[in-house]
Motif scaffolding. Structure first.
Motif, short mmCIF file in Angstrom:
data_model
loop_
_atom_site.label_atom_id
_atom_site.label_comp_id
_atom_site.label_asym_id
_atom_site.label_seq_id
_atom_site.Cartn_x
_atom_site.Cartn_y
_atom_site.Cartn_z
N SER A 89 15.53 8.32 2.68
CA SER A 89 14.37 7.63 2.12
C SER A 89 13.28 7.42 3.14
CB SER A 89 14.79 6.27 1.57
OG SER A 89 16.17 6.14 1.60
N LEU A 90 13.63 7.54 4.42
CA LEU A 90 12.69 7.13 5.45
C LEU A 90 11.39 7.90 5.37
CD1 LEU A 90 12.38 5.33 7.85
CD2 LEU A 90 13.28 7.13 9.27
N TYR A 91 11.47 9.22 5.40
CA TYR A 91 10.24 10.00 5.48
C TYR A 91 9.40 9.89 4.21
CZ TYR A 91 11.70 11.73 9.97
OH TYR A 91 12.05 11.81 11.29
N PRO A 92 10.00 9.96 3.02
CA PRO A 92 9.16 9.74 1.83
C PRO A 92 8.47 8.38 1.86
CG PRO A 92 11.30 10.55 1.18
CD PRO A 92 11.36 10.35 2.65
N LEU A 93 9.19 7.37 2.34
CA LEU A 93 8.58 6.04 2.36
C LEU A 93 7.41 6.00 3.34
CD1 LEU A 93 11.69 3.72 2.14
CD2 LEU A 93 9.93 4.05 0.42
N VAL A 94 7.59 6.62 4.49
CA VAL A 94 6.49 6.63 5.47
C VAL A 94 5.27 7.32 4.86
CG1 VAL A 94 5.73 7.54 7.68
CG2 VAL A 94 7.97 6.52 7.47
N LEU A 95 5.53 8.44 4.22
CA LEU A 95 4.40 9.17 3.62
C LEU A 95 3.74 8.34 2.53
CD1 LEU A 95 5.35 12.92 3.34
CD2 LEU A 95 3.86 11.78 4.94
N MET A 96 4.55 7.65 1.74
CA MET A 96 3.95 6.85 0.67
C MET A 96 3.17 5.68 1.22
SD MET A 96 4.34 8.42 -2.01
CE MET A 96 3.59 7.23 -3.08
N LEU A 97 3.64 5.15 2.33
CA LEU A 97 2.88 4.08 2.97
C LEU A 97 1.52 4.61 3.40
CD1 LEU A 97 3.16 1.12 3.85
CD2 LEU A 97 3.70 1.93 6.11
N LEU A 98 1.54 5.77 4.01
CA LEU A 98 0.28 6.39 4.44
C LEU A 98 -0.61 6.64 3.23
CD1 LEU A 98 -1.42 7.62 6.68
CD2 LEU A 98 -0.28 9.78 6.24
N CYS A 99 0.02 7.09 2.15
CA CYS A 99 -0.75 7.37 0.93
C CYS A 99 -1.43 6.10 0.43
CB CYS A 99 0.21 7.93 -0.12
SG CYS A 99 -0.39 7.86 -1.79
N GLY A 100 -0.65 5.03 0.35
CA GLY A 100 -1.24 3.77 -0.13
C GLY A 100 -2.34 3.28 0.77
N TRP A 122 -3.30 0.89 -5.08
CA TRP A 122 -2.91 1.38 -3.74
C TRP A 122 -2.26 0.27 -2.94
CZ3 TRP A 122 -2.26 5.99 -4.47
CH2 TRP A 122 -3.19 6.79 -5.11
N PHE A 123 -2.72 -0.94 -3.15
CA PHE A 123 -2.05 -2.06 -2.48
C PHE A 123 -0.58 -2.11 -2.89
CE2 PHE A 123 -4.02 -4.98 0.27
CZ PHE A 123 -5.38 -4.82 0.14
N GLU A 124 -0.33 -1.89 -4.16
CA GLU A 124 1.06 -1.95 -4.61
C GLU A 124 1.86 -0.78 -4.07
OE1 GLU A 124 2.25 -4.46 -5.78
OE2 GLU A 124 1.16 -5.40 -7.41
N VAL A 125 1.24 0.38 -4.01
CA VAL A 125 1.94 1.53 -3.44
C VAL A 125 2.37 1.22 -2.01
CG1 VAL A 125 1.68 3.92 -2.68
CG2 VAL A 125 0.78 3.23 -4.89
N MET A 126 1.40 0.68 -1.28
CA MET A 126 1.64 0.32 0.10
C MET A 126 2.74 -0.74 0.19
SD MET A 126 -1.67 -0.62 2.17
CE MET A 126 -1.73 -2.31 1.73
N LEU A 127 2.65 -1.71 -0.69
CA LEU A 127 3.58 -2.82 -0.65
C LEU A 127 5.00 -2.36 -0.91
CD1 LEU A 127 3.72 -5.86 -0.39
CD2 LEU A 127 3.49 -6.03 -2.85
N ILE A 128 5.18 -1.56 -1.97
CA ILE A 128 6.56 -1.18 -2.30
C ILE A 128 7.11 -0.26 -1.22
CG2 ILE A 128 5.88 0.73 -3.80
CD1 ILE A 128 8.71 -1.53 -4.69
N SER A 177 3.71 6.52 -8.73
CA SER A 177 4.31 6.62 -7.40
C SER A 177 4.93 5.29 -6.99
CB SER A 177 3.30 7.12 -6.38
OG SER A 177 2.09 6.44 -6.52
N VAL A 178 4.35 4.19 -7.49
CA VAL A 178 5.01 2.90 -7.23
C VAL A 178 6.42 2.92 -7.80
CG1 VAL A 178 5.03 0.45 -7.79
CG2 VAL A 178 2.91 1.54 -7.11
N ILE A 179 6.53 3.41 -9.02
CA ILE A 179 7.85 3.46 -9.66
C ILE A 179 8.79 4.35 -8.86
CG2 ILE A 179 9.05 4.14 -11.73
CD1 ILE A 179 7.40 2.16 -12.67
N MET A 180 8.26 5.49 -8.46
CA MET A 180 9.10 6.43 -7.71
C MET A 180 9.57 5.78 -6.41
SD MET A 180 8.03 10.12 -6.15
CE MET A 180 7.08 9.50 -4.77
N VAL A 181 8.63 5.15 -5.72
CA VAL A 181 9.00 4.54 -4.43
C VAL A 181 9.97 3.40 -4.66
CG1 VAL A 181 8.12 3.40 -2.39
CG2 VAL A 181 6.81 5.20 -3.44
#
Lengths: 794, 125, 140, 529, 106
Positions: free
Chosen positions: D120-131, D147-153, A718-722
């Motif tokens: 990109s806005l909504y997927p990014l918001v959701l991914m932030l929440l996910c992280g 998860w830190f990296e998910v949040m970070l990106i 998911s990092v890659i995807m994002v």
């Protein structure tokens, strides 16, 4: 209509008077925060009841008055709401038993006071006054919080009634002085004691009902209330008496003299309020029975006449358009009802019999009479202070109403009944009380002063006028002095003004100096730490990193030993050399391309190292990633004209190099320490053992990735995807660039840029007039440097 | 050999950090890449090294014969490499966009968010 | 890069790389390889294609926006983890289904789909970046 | 099988532990996969977040009832599989994250103009929440890194979404420093693995006691540095005021609410639960950082003229309070920190959102150019005032209680008011810093309030003239956007008046932080060790 | 001397030789002098690494390393291609900006 609220409360509380006077305080408690052992508890004894009655009683008239005073003001509703909120908080403050609840209400009164002072928010003076009041009272409030917590720690209860019931006192505690000062700081800031007094005159920026209610009768009395409340716990020590009497006395004189300096009625009243507050604090400091009785009587009397006088000042202001005493005069015929009210209030303030003011004066002189030198000094202070206050009362009562009719901006008419009824009623009340002294003694004075002292006091006011009583002569002296001061007011005022201006610096000005100093210091510190230079931000981090790596190792184990491990083979050494060479080449690369190439070489070397030590998957991935990195770098670099050379000066490079070297050494050292420890390989053993048997995969690394630790991989993909999403968004944002209001400084020479300009200008041209017409059309690619983009581009 | 790689880790870190402290965004990125490689090697060494025996079970067997390299750090590093690559790519393109918008890749020119001579706080109420 | 040789050879290489990437992915569970490496190779193939021909051409040959691949890959990986809900097992529990199709012995498993998801995610996201870099992100 | 796998079946109810992570992940993936259907993004994001909130609350209530629970992925026995472990702190913070994300999505949906980068806005918001959810709920250190990296990106993407030069500048600083922080975390992680041979947090907590103290010291110091950067602790906090004011206000709100708090959470988890011995060594550093953060941050807010940048400093002031709790490791202190974390998430979201409305109304970002909002927008003004007081910790608003708990913890730990002769001075210093911080924050707040709301016009000669540039908020925005923010603020007020539940929960969370026995037991470790 | 020993000696010899080759290429990479030299050096580096991997595969008997060699062979040239493209673009850009056809190199 809203006045019904305080009136109802007043009547309800009045019903409690009998119960409380019988020595049966009422306690109401709700479970509030059981986990902190806090109840929302209220405790109504004589002290609380007296204050609460004063608050609700005065509040009733104030609300009637305010509705009329601000008639037609667009924010009248807001004003009344704040006023009611304040009254609720104030009632809560005096009724609360729990110290934290008391603190909460205390802060609420500060906040509502802030809102009320800044009600006329268009003027900077009002805003300044509001901030000043809040900043000072909040600091006191925080002291109160600390004091409350400390008291709870020391005496074991949050509830004041419980502390008193247990006979808790802090007098012998080793930290008594500290706790005392905490409470004193709170009380002094709230009750405008010297040297924190200066916010109160400024608070007169508030509309007059507010001044009448908050800044004379109620909120400023909260400090007095707190001192009275804490007397059984903190009082009756030399420090208590000394500090309170000194501060109270100084405040009394300071306020009284300052009052005679003013020509603005409201400001004069404000200064007399400061003086009166000093007087009350002084009396609490003495703490004897008579002093406490005097204090209670004075409090009630003061609340009544001061609120009345403030309202009168408001009426005069409202009807004539000015509050300047030198401009006013001859209003007696124009405002007859107001005049009557003024006379009644002034009599009480001067302390003529049979008003409450008289009794209080008698009692306070009695309290000090016949003491040591301190007593005599105190007496002198009191007489002087009272005399000056009497002069002020005379000025206020006589100047505007007698003499020739002054020239005022508005033609004076009698104020509407709603405005006059308050001062009249309070004035009459102040006088009437004098005729009901036995009832007053029993129902109000005794329970209140008993509650303050923490023991039973049977109060008895001396109603008879006995010429042999020396106290009477002291009163006469006071009046005489007051009369003299009134007679010589004009000279006195000039003299006082000159004296006040002499030091060239006032406390009020000092506040500005402090605030601006704070702001300047804040600005300087912020610029120092948040300078916006990324490399220095990083440098701080790396210095800390070096310390984090080196200090624990050196401090706890000394330099690590060189572990005995097999040496490198030749080909392995070659790969290491390749890596090093790549590294150094990156550093010294003079051109972009060479830097990228060197990066690639170094990556290749890392991949080979992975391979040599049995990690084919890693090696594989590293190779692919390295190649793709190089490709992306090359793609990016074709669009840029970057200089990769180092632009640091030699000193900076040495500094950075030293930090970097320390970090590197630190990493090596800690790695050596770790390598010197036995390795716990149980996770890997488990994975090796079950990889094939249960997870059906022979490549253990892959099985770890997709099964044993699949969640990591899910997160990673998911990092890659994002990253994909984010990078595309970033790239796409630049297409809008040519539409910037600012001219483009640099444009890549590619054809697509030109195309995008051609494609985008048209929609912008169409959209622009629409936007100006206010239509909120979502525009696709046009960017507006509006608020939502952070005002960028500006 | 662990020690040699540990020293190599130190070299990676030193140069990576030195580059990250330079003011050019592109050099900082190169430094970040080196730092990332250094950290990957650090994990690799932390899991202890062994030569040339990949963690793969031979066909037909249940467990590998003899000692193998420690598989777990490899999996971790693999994850870290890919994440690091994603971050590198993002920051690189961010740097490119910043270069295009701010006209240089030097941190000295990046003073929009925190202007060099920022406004002094007003001395008023 | 409009050299004749490169333009002619590139599609061939790309085809080989794509096949190879799928091969690497599928056998990853037993030999070196797996979704990551496969995805990276596929993305490299896309890069070669776009350099050899043009971004537009490479984009056309994909038919679908590369980010759709990425999204679908992550979604697939998520689903393969959720399947274990039906088996009353925690998230991402590997479930295996052995199919005997005549002579062939096929093992279908949730880790396999997971790995395919990784492949798609890596390929999609990196493909999008590589194509996007040439076109300012407008690769619709 | 028994020695490798958990054989007890997992009931569907247990999935509430992982769904807060998986749902937004799959939601975002689905949005990308179905990008052709554009209008659905906002409702999908809203529904997913709502579902996450429901699951988080269910999880929280369950943890409250039964104590920490764990789910080990892939059925592998802990510590071999990745264990998601929820204790009350993690579950509570996850729930609050979902709540603020929900509010922010509503506000975002009510905006009349769509932001740039809409796809990109909504997927990014959701991914932030996910992280963020993942970071709060995971029980595995490497997984935490992921998860830190998910949040970070995701935050990178969100921050730079408009791509203006200002944003790019901010994102560069944000990006480099934060990525550096996660890299340092990774290095610490590698060393910890090399030393302890395990990655599961519970397992690490068990093994850390016997490990080499020097190496543990380095690991703890690295973690402190890495998470300190993340949490924006002085002196490594410079990235925050450099970047948080650059993106659109809703995005600032999202970041201000979530990112730094995850850093503090990670500090608590690693330094308190896992490595308490090593933390004791670092105490002087933590205390210094806490005091400096407490005092310097509100000064920054006083000095700053850019409204949202000033709020950024207020965010950091809150972090100082949290660090103070870290330096006061008693139940009260940690409960104060835990409570403060939750409070700060909600309050800072509200503050940023309101700042966004203020910027819309005035058309300015600099408080010197603002003015007159009080007259024009009463509701907005009152909401801002209340939130400002809550941030300053004025009773009875929400911020007061955690500060009270911290002060009490400081008093208790110092032993100053015990009556015993000796006492510790350091906790008293922290108490003093907390009190001063409250005062300075109030000064900063009232200054902002006076300049933006009370003053009729902009700074300078025209300051007493009415501001003629004020715009009215659109109907939809005022009703839905401001309304939902108002609901959030109403929640803050009510929670401030009735804090018993939150205090009780924070106490339980703190107890579990200090004594991880229940945490270990939930993972299935710690028995007999 | 058994077959195994011969294999061991020869792979060691191969590794040594390849190692020296690696170092020589490295010299070219660092010294340049033109960019084209360096690009070719990196390309050669990849090729030598291929040999390296092959030798290790022989030496250890793990033929799975050969797969890596295969993929490296497949993908390794991509970097070279990218560099070549970079040089071309740069030359193009310079030609546009200066009006003269600048040569490859620095």
């Amino acid at each position: 209509m809203l006045a019904l609220v305080p009136a109802t409360i007043f009547v309800y509380l009045l019903g409690l008077i009998g119960v409380v006077a019988d020595g049966e305080p009422v306690r109401i408690a709700f479970a509030w925060i059981p986990s902190l052992g806090l109840d929302l508890s209220f405790f109504i004894d004589g002290l609380a009841l007296t204050f609460a009655l004063t608050i609700s009683g005065v509040g009733t008239f104030i609300l009637i008055y305010a509705g009329s005073y601000l008639k037609g003001h667009p924010h009248l509703g807001r004003f009344l709401a704040y006023l009611l909120a304040f009254m609720g908080a104030m009632l809560g403050l005096v009724l609360a038993d729990n110290m934290l609840a008391l603190f909460g209400f205390w802060e609420l009164t500060s906040i509502t006071s802030f809102l009320l002072i800044s009600f006329d928010h268009r003027r900077q003076a009002a805003r300044r006054a509001a901030i000043q009041a809040l900043v000072i009272t909040n600091l006191g409030g925080l002291a109160l919080l600390l004091g409350a917590i400390a008291t709870q720690r020391l005496l074991g209860h949050w509830d004041l009634s419980a502390i008193r019931a247990a006979g808790g006192t802090l007098g012998e505690s080793s930290v008594y002085l500290l706790v005392l000062w905490l409470f004193l700081a709170a009380a002094f800031s709230k009750s405008a004691q010297f040297p924190l007094h200066f916010w109160l005159p400024n608070a007169m920026e508030a509309p007059t009902p507010v001044s009448a209610f908050l800044h004379s009768a109620t909120m400023v009395q909260a400090g007095v209330y707190l001192l009275a409340r804490m007397t059984p716990i903190l009082g009756e020590t030399p420090a208590w008496t000394g500090i309170l009497c000194t501060v109270g006395g100084v405040t009394l004189l300071w306020g009284a003299f300052a009052a005679l300096r003013q020509t603005d009625i409201k400001l004069m009243l404000a200064q007399t309020t400061i003086a009166s507050l000093g007087l009350l604090v002084f009396l609490i400091g003495i703490g004897s029975e008579t002093a406490l009785i005097a204090m209670v009587v004075y409090f009630i009397a003061h609340a009544a006449y001061k609120a009345a006088l403030f309202m009168i000042a408001g009426i005069i202001d409202h009807e004539t358009g000015t509050r300047d005493l030198t401009a006013l005069g001859g209003l007696r015929d124009k405002l007859p009802l107001t005049f009557i009210a003024t006379i009644l209030a002034a009599i009480s303030m001067i302390g003529l019999p049979p008003t409450l003011g008289y009794f209080s004066k008698e009692e306070m002189y009695l309290a000090l009479f016949g003491g040591q030198w301190q007593g005599i000094l105190g007496l002198a202070v009191l007489i002087l202070g009272n005399a000056l206050l009497a002069a002020a009362a005379l000025i206020i009562a006589i100047r505007p109403f007698m003499g020739r009719l002054g020239v005022t901006p508005k033609t004076p008419h009698e104020a509407p009944l709603a405005m006059v009824v308050g001062p009249l009623a309070l004035g009459v009340g102040a006088v009437l009380f004098g005729f009901f002294t036995p009832w007053f003694d029993e129902m109000v004075l005794s329970p209140t002063s008993s509650a303050i002292a923490g023991m039973a006091i049977a109060a008895h006011l001396h109603t008879g006028i006995d010429p042999l009583n020396p106290i009477l002569w002291l009163s006469l002296l006071t009046w005489a002095l007051g009369g003299l001061a009134y007679w010589k007011w004009d000279q006195l005022r000039t003299g006082l003004r000159r004296a006040a201006a002499a030091p060239g610096l006032s406390f009020d000005h000092g506040f500005d100096v402090f605030m601006f100093g704070l702001i300047r210091m804040a600005g300087a510190l912020t610029r120092l730490w948040h300078h916006g230079r990324l490399e220095l931000y990083m440098l701080v981090i790396f210095v800390l990193l070096a310390l984090a790596l080196i200090l624990p190792v050196l401090g706890l184990s000394g330099l690590p030993a060189w572990p005995e491990l097999p040496a490198l083979h030749f080909h392995e050494a070659v790969v290491v050399v390749l890596a090093l060479a790549g590294l150094v080449s990156v550093l010294f690369a003079r051109t972009r391309l060479f830097a990228i190439l060197a990066l690639g070489a170094q990556g290749l070397a890392v991949a080979l190292i992975f391979m040599l030590f049995g990690a084919p998957d890693l090696s594989f991935t590293q190779l692919m990633v390295e190649i793709l990195s190089v490709v992306i770098l090359a793609l990016v670099m074709t669009r840029l004209n970057l200089d990769v050379r180092d632009s640091r000066s030699l000193e900076e490079a040495i500094r950075d190099g030293a930090v970097a070297l320390l970090c590197g050494v630190g990493f090596v050292m800690v790695l050596l320490v770790v390598l010197g420890q036995p390795f716990n390989g149980r996770l890997s053993e488990f994975f090796t053992r079950y990889s094939t048997e249960i997870a059906h995969g022979r490549n253990i690394v892959n099985v770890i990735l997709v099964d044993f630790r699949g969640l990591d991989t899910l997160g990673e993909m998911s990092v890659i995807m994002v990253a994909g999403i984010a990078i595309l968004a970033l790239l796409r944002s630049q297409v809008r660039k040519p539409l910037d209001p600012t001219p483009v400084r640099r444009r890549s020479p590619r054809k697509s840029a030109a195309k995008s300009v051609a494609g985008d200008v048209a929609p912008k041209a169409k959209a622009a007039p629409k936007a100006r017409a206010g239509a909120q059309t979502p525009r696709r690619r046009t960017r507006k440097a509006g608020p939502e983009t952070g005002g960028a581009g500006a | 050999m662990d020690v040699a790689i540990a020293l190599l880790v130190g070299a990676f870190m030193t140069l990576g950090i030195f580059l990250m402290l330079s003011r050019s965004v592109i050099r900082m990125l190169l430094g970040l890449a080196l730092l990332g490689n250094g950290i990957n090697l650090l994990i690799f060494v932390s899991g202890r090294l062994s030569r040339e025996a990949p963690p793969i079970v031979p066909p037909g067997a249940y467990v590998p014969e003899g000692a193998i390299a420690n598989p777990l750090p490899q999996a971790l590093i693999l994850t870290a490499i890919v994440i690091g690559f994603a971050m590198f790519a993002y920051l690189l393109i961010l740097g490119m966009r910043a270069y295009q918008s701010l006209d240089a890749d030097h941190t000295d020119t990046m003073r929009l968010a925190e202007p060099e001579d920022g406004p002094r706080p007003p001395l008023s109420y | 890069m409009n050299t004749l040789i490169f333009r002619t050879i590139a599609p061939l290489i790309v085809a080989v790389m794509v096949v190879f990437s799928i091969f690497i992915t599928l056998r990853g569970h037993n030999e070196p390889g797996g979704g990551f490496i496969g995805g990276l190779i596929a993305a490299a193939a896309l890069a070669i294609l776009s350099i050899a021909t043009s971004v537009q051409q490479a984009r056309r040959s994909l038919h679908i926006h590369p980010l759709v691949f990425a999204g679908f890959g992550v979604f697939m990986a998520g689903v393969s983890g959720m399947v274990s809900m039906a088996a009353h097992a925690p998230f991402l529990t590997g479930l295996w289904l052995e199919l005997e199709l005549g002579e062939a012995h096929v093992a279908l498993s949730t880790p396999l789909f997971f790995d395919l998801g990784v492949y798609l995610a890596v390929f999609g996201a990196l493909g999008a970046v590589i194509l996007g870099l040439e076109t300012d992100g407008e690769i619709d | 099988m028994n020695e490798a796998m958990i054989t007890t079946p997992t009931s569907w109810a247990d999935w509430i532990l992982i769904l807060p992570v998986v749902l937004p992940l799959m939601g975002a993936a689905l949005m990308l996969a179905l990008r052709a259907i554009r209008g659905t993004q906002a409702p999908v994001a809203f529904l997913v977040t709502l579902a996450v909130l429901v699951f988080d609350i269910a999880l929280f209530l369950r943890v409250l009832e039964t104590g920490p629970i764990a789910m080990t992925m892939g059925r592998w026995l802990p510590p071999f599989g990745i264990s998601f472990t929820a204790d009350l702190l993690g579950a509570g913070l996850a729930a609050i994250s979902a709540l603020v994300t929900l509010v922010i999505l509503v506000v975002l949906g009510a905006e009349p103009r769509r932001h740039a980068g809409r796809d990109s806005l909504y997927p990014l918001v959701l991914m932030l929440l996910c992280g963020v959810s993942g970071a709060f709920l995971t029980g595995d250190l490497f997984n935490l890194y992921v998860w830190f990296e998910v949040m970070l990106i995701a935050s990178f993407g969100l921050m730079a979404i408009t791509g203006t030069p200002l944003v790019l500048d901010g994102t560069i600083k944000y990006g480099f420093i934060n990525f550096l922080a996660t890299s340092l975390f990774l290095a610490a992680l590698g060393l910890a693995y090399g030393l302890l041979g395990t990655l599961n947090m519970a397992d690490m907590a068990i093994l850390a006691g016997d490990a080499n103290p020097a190496a543990m010291g380095v690991i703890a110091a690295l973690l402190l540095l890495a998470f300190g950067i993340k949490a924006a602790a002085f002196p490594v906090n410079a990235w925050l005021p450099a970047s948080y004011h650059t993106p659109p206000a809703v995005i600032s709100a999202l970041m201000g609410a979530l990112l730094t708090k995850v850093g503090v959470y990670a500090l608590l988890r690693t330094l308190i639960t896992m490595f308490p011995d090593a933390r004791a060594l670092l105490d002087p550093v933590i205390v210094t950082a806490a005091i400096a953060t407490l005092l310097l941050s509100p000064l920054g807010a006083i000095a700053e003229t850019n409204l949202r940048r000033a709020i950024g400093f207020l965010v950091m002031g809150g972090i100082g309070a949290c660090l103070a709790g870290l330096a006061l490791p008693s139940v009260d202190g940690l409960a104060g920190t835990s409570f403060y974390l939750g409070h700060a998430m909600v309050t800072m979201t509200a503050l940023y959102l309101l700042a966004g409305f203020v910027e819309k109304v005035t058309g300015e970002t600099d408080s010197r150019a603002m003015g007159g909002v009080y007259g024009a927008q009463s509701w907005l003004s009152i909401l801002f005032f209340v939130v400002m007081l809550a941030a300053a910790g004025v009773p009875p608003f929400l911020g007061f209680w955690p500060k009270l708990m911290l002060v009490e913890a400081g008093f208790d730990l110092s032993g100053f008011f015990d009556g015993a002769p000796g006492y510790e001075a350091v906790p008293l210093l922290l108490v003093g810093a907390i009190i001063l911080n409250a005062w300075l924050t109030l000064i900063a707040g009232t200054r902002l309030w006076a300049h933006i709301f009370l003053r009729p016009g902009r700074e300078g000669a025209l300051s007493e003239q009415p501001n003629d540039r004020l715009v009215r908020l659109g109907r939809r925005e005022a009703l839905i956007g401001l309304g939902s923010t108002g609901l959030l603020v109403g929640g803050i007020v009510i929670a401030g008046l009735l804090p018993d539940f939150a205090i009780g929960a924070a106490r339980i969370a703190a107890t579990d932080l200090l004594d991880p026995a229940r945490y270990l037991a939930a993972v299935g470790l710690g028995g007999g060790q | 001397m058994s077959g195994g020993e011969i294999l061991a000696y020869s792979t060691t010899f191969a590794l040594v030789v390849l190692g020296i080759a690696l170092l020589l290429v490295l010299v070219r990479l660092i010294l340049g002098p033109t960019l084209a030299d360096r690009i070719l050096a990196l390309d050669t580096l990849t090729t030598v690494a291929l040999g390296f991997i092959g030798a290790i595969a022989l030496r250890t008997g793990y033929f799975l390393y050969l797969d890596i060699a295969v993929s490296l062979a497949l993908v390794g040239f991509l970097a070279t291609v990218a560099f070549a493209r970079y040089l071309l673009k740069k030359a193009e850009a310079e030609a546009v900006s200066t009006g003269t056809g600048a040569g490859v190199g620095q």
